[in-house]
Design a protein around this motif. Structure first.
Motif, PDB file in Angstrom:
ATOM      1  N   SER A 138       2.728   6.037  -2.667  1.00  0.00           N
ATOM      2  CA  SER A 138       3.857   6.864  -3.107  1.00  0.00           C
ATOM      3  C   SER A 138       3.763   7.150  -4.599  1.00  0.00           C
ATOM      4  O   SER A 138       4.029   8.273  -5.043  1.00  0.00           O
ATOM      5  CB  SER A 138       5.183   6.167  -2.802  1.00  0.00           C
ATOM      6  OG  SER A 138       5.347   5.981  -1.425  1.00  0.00           O
ATOM      7  N   GLU A 149       0.838  -1.207   0.000  1.00  0.00           N
ATOM      8  CA  GLU A 149       0.000   0.000   0.000  1.00  0.00           C
ATOM      9  C   GLU A 149       0.868   1.249   0.000  1.00  0.00           C
ATOM     10  O   GLU A 149       0.565   2.233  -0.673  1.00  0.00           O
ATOM     11  CB  GLU A 149      -0.922  -0.010   1.216  1.00  0.00           C
ATOM     12  CG  GLU A 149      -1.979  -1.088   1.170  1.00  0.00           C
ATOM     13  CD  GLU A 149      -2.778  -1.167   2.464  1.00  0.00           C
ATOM     14  OE1 GLU A 149      -2.465  -0.438   3.420  1.00  0.00           O
ATOM     15  OE2 GLU A 149      -3.702  -1.981   2.496  1.00  0.00           O
ATOM     16  N   LEU A 150       1.947   1.200   0.751  1.00  0.00           N
ATOM     17  CA  LEU A 150       2.845   2.346   0.826  1.00  0.00           C
ATOM     18  C   LEU A 150       3.455   2.646  -0.537  1.00  0.00           C
ATOM     19  O   LEU A 150       3.545   3.809  -0.945  1.00  0.00           O
ATOM     20  CB  LEU A 150       3.940   2.076   1.863  1.00  0.00           C
ATOM     21  CG  LEU A 150       4.918   3.204   2.103  1.00  0.00           C
ATOM     22  CD1 LEU A 150       4.188   4.444   2.607  1.00  0.00           C
ATOM     23  CD2 LEU A 150       5.978   2.779   3.101  1.00  0.00           C
ATOM     24  N   THR A 151       3.835   1.601  -1.274  1.00  0.00           N
ATOM     25  CA  THR A 151       4.395   1.791  -2.608  1.00  0.00           C
ATOM     26  C   THR A 151       3.364   2.410  -3.543  1.00  0.00           C
ATOM     27  O   THR A 151       3.656   3.356  -4.276  1.00  0.00           O
ATOM     28  CB  THR A 151       4.875   0.443  -3.185  1.00  0.00           C
ATOM     29  OG1 THR A 151       5.749  -0.182  -2.260  1.00  0.00           O
ATOM     30  CG2 THR A 151       5.585   0.621  -4.503  1.00  0.00           C
TER      31      THR A 151
END
Length: 145
Positions: A126, A121-123
């Motif tokens: 971003s 999710e973070l990728t």
């Protein structure tokens, strides 16, 4: 004390080192066989000796009346074995690992995601942030014109 020992043993480097020692011991048997059964007879023919161990032997008289033998052939055999080991280790282990490391570094520099890394999710967040920032820059540049 036992906790520190357990951490030391379970550290990845120690396990890799143990594997390297086992492979090295097995590989030594192969190299010794090549030197003893292939190279020694060939060089023995050149020097007219049974093996490198008996080739290029220089006898030196000792003070006690005996004879000391300097075996240059045995040293030559050890040097040949070392060169064979070093060559195989370089071309079988070092060169492929350096090539893989260089390719991974190139991928990292080019921004391509590593296929072994799953997208998180973070990728994804971003990437969305970067796309929105780029879109805002384009819109801001379009308004100035």
């Amino acid at each position: 004390m036992l906790k520190g020992f357990k951490e030391f043993i379970l550290r990845g480097n120690v396990i890799e080192l143990a594997v390297a020692v086992v492979i090295g011991a097995a590989f030594t048997a192969v190299v010794n066989s090549i030197v003893d059964n292939l190279i020694n007879p060939l060089i023995g023919v050149i020097f007219q000796a049974d093996s490198l161990d008996t080739a290029l032997v220089i006898e030196i008289p000792t003070l006690s009346g005996g004879v000391a033998e300097v075996r240059f052939g045995a040293v030559l055999g050890a040097i040949i074995a070392f060169v064979i080991v070093a060559t195989v280790v370089y071309f079988v282990f070092v060169l492929p690992m350096n090539t893989l490391k260089d390719r991974a570094e190139e991928k990292r520099r080019s921004g391509e995601p590593d296929p072994a890394e799953p997208e998180t999710e973070l990728t994804l967040l971003s990437e969305i942030r970067d796309l929105l920032a780029a879109e805002r820059e384009r819109e801001g540049a379009g308004r100035r014109d």
